[in-house]
Design a protein around this motif. Structure first.
Motif, PDB file in Angstrom:
ATOM      1  N   VAL A  44      37.194  27.680  34.766  1.00  0.00           N
ATOM      2  CA  VAL A  44      38.407  26.863  34.677  1.00  0.00           C
ATOM      3  C   VAL A  44      38.950  26.975  33.256  1.00  0.00           C
ATOM      4  N   ILE A  45      40.179  27.462  33.144  1.00  0.00           N
ATOM      5  CA  ILE A  45      40.796  27.622  31.821  1.00  0.00           C
ATOM      6  C   ILE A  45      41.289  26.265  31.343  1.00  0.00           C
ATOM      7  N   VAL A  46      40.869  25.889  30.144  1.00  0.00           N
ATOM      8  CA  VAL A  46      41.174  24.546  29.627  1.00  0.00           C
ATOM      9  C   VAL A  46      41.295  24.633  28.106  1.00  0.00           C
ATOM     10  N   PRO A  47      42.245  23.904  27.520  1.00  0.00           N
ATOM     11  CA  PRO A  47      42.271  23.894  26.055  1.00  0.00           C
ATOM     12  C   PRO A  47      41.056  23.150  25.516  1.00  0.00           C
ATOM     13  N   SER A  48      40.547  23.618  24.380  1.00  0.00           N
ATOM     14  CA  SER A  48      39.471  22.887  23.711  1.00  0.00           C
ATOM     15  C   SER A  48      40.015  21.604  23.098  1.00  0.00           C
ATOM     16  N   MET A  49      41.330  21.624  22.773  1.00  0.00           N
ATOM     17  CA  MET A  49      41.977  20.461  22.170  1.00  0.00           C
ATOM     18  C   MET A  49      42.368  19.473  23.273  1.00  0.00           C
ATOM     19  N   VAL A  70      42.471  34.797  31.641  1.00  0.00           N
ATOM     20  CA  VAL A  70      42.163  34.950  33.069  1.00  0.00           C
ATOM     21  C   VAL A  70      41.126  36.054  33.284  1.00  0.00           C
ATOM     22  N   THR A  71      40.133  35.758  34.105  1.00  0.00           N
ATOM     23  CA  THR A  71      39.145  36.772  34.503  1.00  0.00           C
ATOM     24  C   THR A  71      39.051  36.744  36.034  1.00  0.00           C
ATOM     25  N   ASP A  72      38.180  37.586  36.581  1.00  0.00           N
ATOM     26  CA  ASP A  72      37.992  37.600  38.045  1.00  0.00           C
ATOM     27  C   ASP A  72      37.405  36.288  38.555  1.00  0.00           C
ATOM     28  N   LYS A  73      36.790  35.538  37.657  1.00  0.00           N
ATOM     29  CA  LYS A  73      36.157  34.280  38.087  1.00  0.00           C
ATOM     30  C   LYS A  73      37.072  33.069  37.943  1.00  0.00           C
ATOM     31  N   THR A  74      38.240  33.270  37.334  1.00  0.00           N
ATOM     32  CA  THR A  74      39.121  32.122  37.098  1.00  0.00           C
ATOM     33  C   THR A  74      39.594  31.536  38.421  1.00  0.00           C
ATOM     34  N   ALA A  75      39.343  30.257  38.615  1.00  0.00           N
ATOM     35  CA  ALA A  75      39.766  29.606  39.855  1.00  0.00           C
ATOM     36  C   ALA A  75      40.828  28.541  39.602  1.00  0.00           C
ATOM     37  N   ALA A  76      40.899  28.055  38.373  1.00  0.00           N
ATOM     38  CA  ALA A  76      41.861  26.982  38.069  1.00  0.00           C
ATOM     39  C   ALA A  76      42.245  27.019  36.604  1.00  0.00           C
ATOM     40  N   VAL A  77      43.425  26.480  36.337  1.00  0.00           N
ATOM     41  CA  VAL A  77      43.881  26.246  34.972  1.00  0.00           C
ATOM     42  C   VAL A  77      44.132  24.750  34.852  1.00  0.00           C
ATOM     43  N   MET A  78      43.652  24.163  33.762  1.00  0.00           N
ATOM     44  CA  MET A  78      43.927  22.742  33.516  1.00  0.00           C
ATOM     45  C   MET A  78      44.681  22.575  32.203  1.00  0.00           C
ATOM     46  N   PRO A  79      46.010  22.676  32.254  1.00  0.00           N
ATOM     47  CA  PRO A  79      46.763  22.411  31.029  1.00  0.00           C
ATOM     48  C   PRO A  79      46.696  20.924  30.694  1.00  0.00           C
ATOM     49  N   VAL A  80      46.660  20.611  29.428  1.00  0.00           N
ATOM     50  CA  VAL A  80      46.656  19.210  28.988  1.00  0.00           C
ATOM     51  C   VAL A  80      48.030  18.908  28.393  1.00  0.00           C
ATOM     52  N   GLU A  85      53.864  33.145  39.764  1.00  0.00           N
ATOM     53  CA  GLU A  85      53.552  34.145  40.802  1.00  0.00           C
ATOM     54  C   GLU A  85      52.218  34.815  40.535  1.00  0.00           C
ATOM     55  N   GLU A  86      52.009  35.165  39.269  1.00  0.00           N
ATOM     56  CA  GLU A  86      50.754  35.826  38.912  1.00  0.00           C
ATOM     57  C   GLU A  86      49.558  34.924  39.232  1.00  0.00           C
ATOM     58  N   LEU A  87      49.675  33.658  38.916  1.00  0.00           N
ATOM     59  CA  LEU A  87      48.581  32.720  39.203  1.00  0.00           C
ATOM     60  C   LEU A  87      48.399  32.587  40.713  1.00  0.00           C
ATOM     61  N   ASP A  88      49.509  32.459  41.443  1.00  0.00           N
ATOM     62  CA  ASP A  88      49.437  32.343  42.912  1.00  0.00           C
ATOM     63  C   ASP A  88      48.747  33.553  43.524  1.00  0.00           C
ATOM     64  N   GLU A  89      49.161  34.750  43.058  1.00  0.00           N
ATOM     65  CA  GLU A  89      48.576  35.980  43.621  1.00  0.00           C
ATOM     66  C   GLU A  89      47.070  36.030  43.427  1.00  0.00           C
ATOM     67  N   ARG A  90      46.620  35.500  42.325  1.00  0.00           N
ATOM     68  CA  ARG A  90      45.179  35.502  42.051  1.00  0.00           C
ATOM     69  C   ARG A  90      44.474  34.287  42.651  1.00  0.00           C
ATOM     70  N   GLY A  91      45.220  33.443  43.321  1.00  0.00           N
ATOM     71  CA  GLY A  91      44.627  32.257  43.928  1.00  0.00           C
ATOM     72  C   GLY A  91      44.162  31.226  42.918  1.00  0.00           C
ATOM     73  N   ILE A  92      44.813  31.223  41.758  1.00  0.00           N
ATOM     74  CA  ILE A  92      44.424  30.272  40.694  1.00  0.00           C
ATOM     75  C   ILE A  92      45.284  29.014  40.815  1.00  0.00           C
ATOM     76  N   VAL A  93      44.636  27.868  40.970  1.00  0.00           N
ATOM     77  CA  VAL A  93      45.386  26.620  41.096  1.00  0.00           C
ATOM     78  C   VAL A  93      45.602  26.002  39.706  1.00  0.00           C
ATOM     79  N   VAL A  94      46.652  25.203  39.604  1.00  0.00           N
ATOM     80  CA  VAL A  94      46.945  24.508  38.343  1.00  0.00           C
ATOM     81  C   VAL A  94      46.742  23.018  38.570  1.00  0.00           C
TER      82      VAL A  94
END
Ligand code: PLP
Length: 392
Positions: A81-86, A123-133, A147-156
């Motif tokens: 899950v992609i997330v800011p450290s801040m 983003v990697t092959d394992k990325t399943a979600a992004v959590m912007p703060v 679109e890019e996120l949708d194509e990879r099945g990555i939810v926000v």
């Protein structure tokens, strides 16, 4: 000798009650509707109407909102899950709670938020979600990479704990259809329930999943249960519903929210004007025509000196936040994040809440300009990471 700060300036943050909250709680106590009841459902409907969305799912806290949203999206072990450290550590703990790995990304130093490029670079092959703060209440626009996120099945899944009421263009945060949005209604947030949170789902199916997960995986609503001899548990779930006591506070706060918006914006603008002439103090700019500001943050070179000095004058400064990738519990996911690390040394949150007056703000601003005490020496701490294991 310096005069002590007015009591309100001694606090960095503070809940603001409008008055009728106590009577609202008393009514719930008398009615005995403490659990998830009609009051909670009314609060959900009112929040949905306020935001201009079809549905809203109330939960016990902002952390529970993030956790429930991740569970409903099927995020779990093996996922990144992609997330800011801040961010507040709650965002990271919610990711760990589902057994996924946080993938920390850097921030745009101007906004302290992630950008679409920073997200895509992680983003990697394992990325399943992004959590912007939505730091300080500011929107994060990922529409260019949707679109890019949708194509990879990555939810926000947006952590909008700071951003209740903020706008993104013509809509309130939560009303954009790209992300599942999580709000916190904790004690010091723009709107408080005492403790509480809300998830704004994107689809009716997601709303259904969220409702089951937040009520121990049980299928029927409380009303239906009263009329049957049993209940069914058909999914994993937790005791995460928002109590009627907390929802009653939220209803009062929502009714008064226009005042909260105006006050927060005015206080923030007063700070902006008061801080403008100061050398070496840079305000973290927020578009307050759009955002309902949650913090008033500055960047200062000798932050620790100024922090100690203001504290010695009884002014309630804080730091939002020490970067998570340097926390002992999260060292396994450490990576180099230069903008975050620099911000971590420089950011200072000035007192910001609705009890402040323009006079308090002038006093805080003039004190911010003249550090007088030596820098606080902080011990370098060895990481005291507690080993622990997640779900099997
Ligand atoms: C407050 C907060 C949370 C957690 O909300 P709680 O209601 O305290 O559980 C999560 N993320 C951020 C950025 C917060 O500020």
């Amino acid at each position: 000798m310096t005069a002590s700060a007015r009591p309100d300036a001694r606090r960095n943050a503070s809940p603001y009650l409008y008055g009728p909250e106590a009577a609202a709680i008393a009514r719930v106590l008398q009615d005995g509707q403490y659990g998830h009841t009609g009051i909670t459902e009314e609060f959900e409907r009112r929040v949905a109407d306020f935001l201009g969305v079809p549905d809203a799912v109330a939960v016990a806290s902002g952390t529970a909102a993030l956790h429930t949203a991740l569970l409903a999206a099927g995020i779990g072990p093996g996922h990144e899950v992609i997330v800011p450290s801040m961010t507040f550590c709650a965002t990271v703990q919610a990711i760990l709670a589902v057994g996924a790995s946080p993938c920390f990304v850097d921030i745009d130093p101007a906004t302290l938020c992630v950008s679409d490029q920073l997200v895509m670079s992680a983003v990697t092959d394992k990325t399943a979600a992004v959590m912007p703060v939505l730091f300080g209440g500011q929107p994060v626009d990922l529409s260019a990479v949707r679109e890019e996120l949708d194509e990879r099945g990555i939810v926000v899944i947006e952590d909008a704990a700071h951003a209740f009421g903020s706008r993104q263009g013509a809509r309130r945060i939560g009303a954009g259809r790209m992300a599942t949005t999580c709000f916190s209604f904790g004690p010091i947030k723009n709107l408080t329930c005492g403790q509480g949170g809300m998830v704004i789902p994107r689809t009716p199916a997601e709303a259904d999943a969220l409702r089951r997960i937040r009520l121990l995986g049980m299928v029927q609503s409380q009303g239906e249960r009263a009329n049957t001899t049993t209940y069914r548990v058909n999914t994993f779930g937790l005791r995460y519903q928002l109590s009627g006591l907390n929802a009653a506070i939220g209803l009062v706060q929502l009714e008064a929210f226009q005042a909260a918006e105006a006050t927060r914006r005015n206080l923030w603008r007063t700070y902006r004007d008061a801080l403008a002439p100061l050398d070496g103090v840079t305000l973290v700019d927020v578009d307050v025509d759009q955002a309902v500001p949650h913090l008033c943050q500055v960047r200062i070179r000798q932050r620790d000196t100024v922090f100690a000095d203001l504290r010695s004058r009884d002014i309630g400064v804080g730091v939002h936040y020490p970067p998570n990738h340097t926390q002992p519990a999260f060292t396994a996911w450490h990576r180099s994040l230069p903008a975050t690390e620099q911000a971590g040394q420089e950011i200072l949150s000035l007192p910001f809440h609705q009890h402040l007056t323009p006079t308090d703000i002038d006093r805080v601003a003039s004190s911010s300009n003249r550090p007088s005490s030596p820098p606080e020496v902080r011990d370098a701490q060895a990481p005291d990471c507690v080993p622990w294991k997640l779900l099997p």
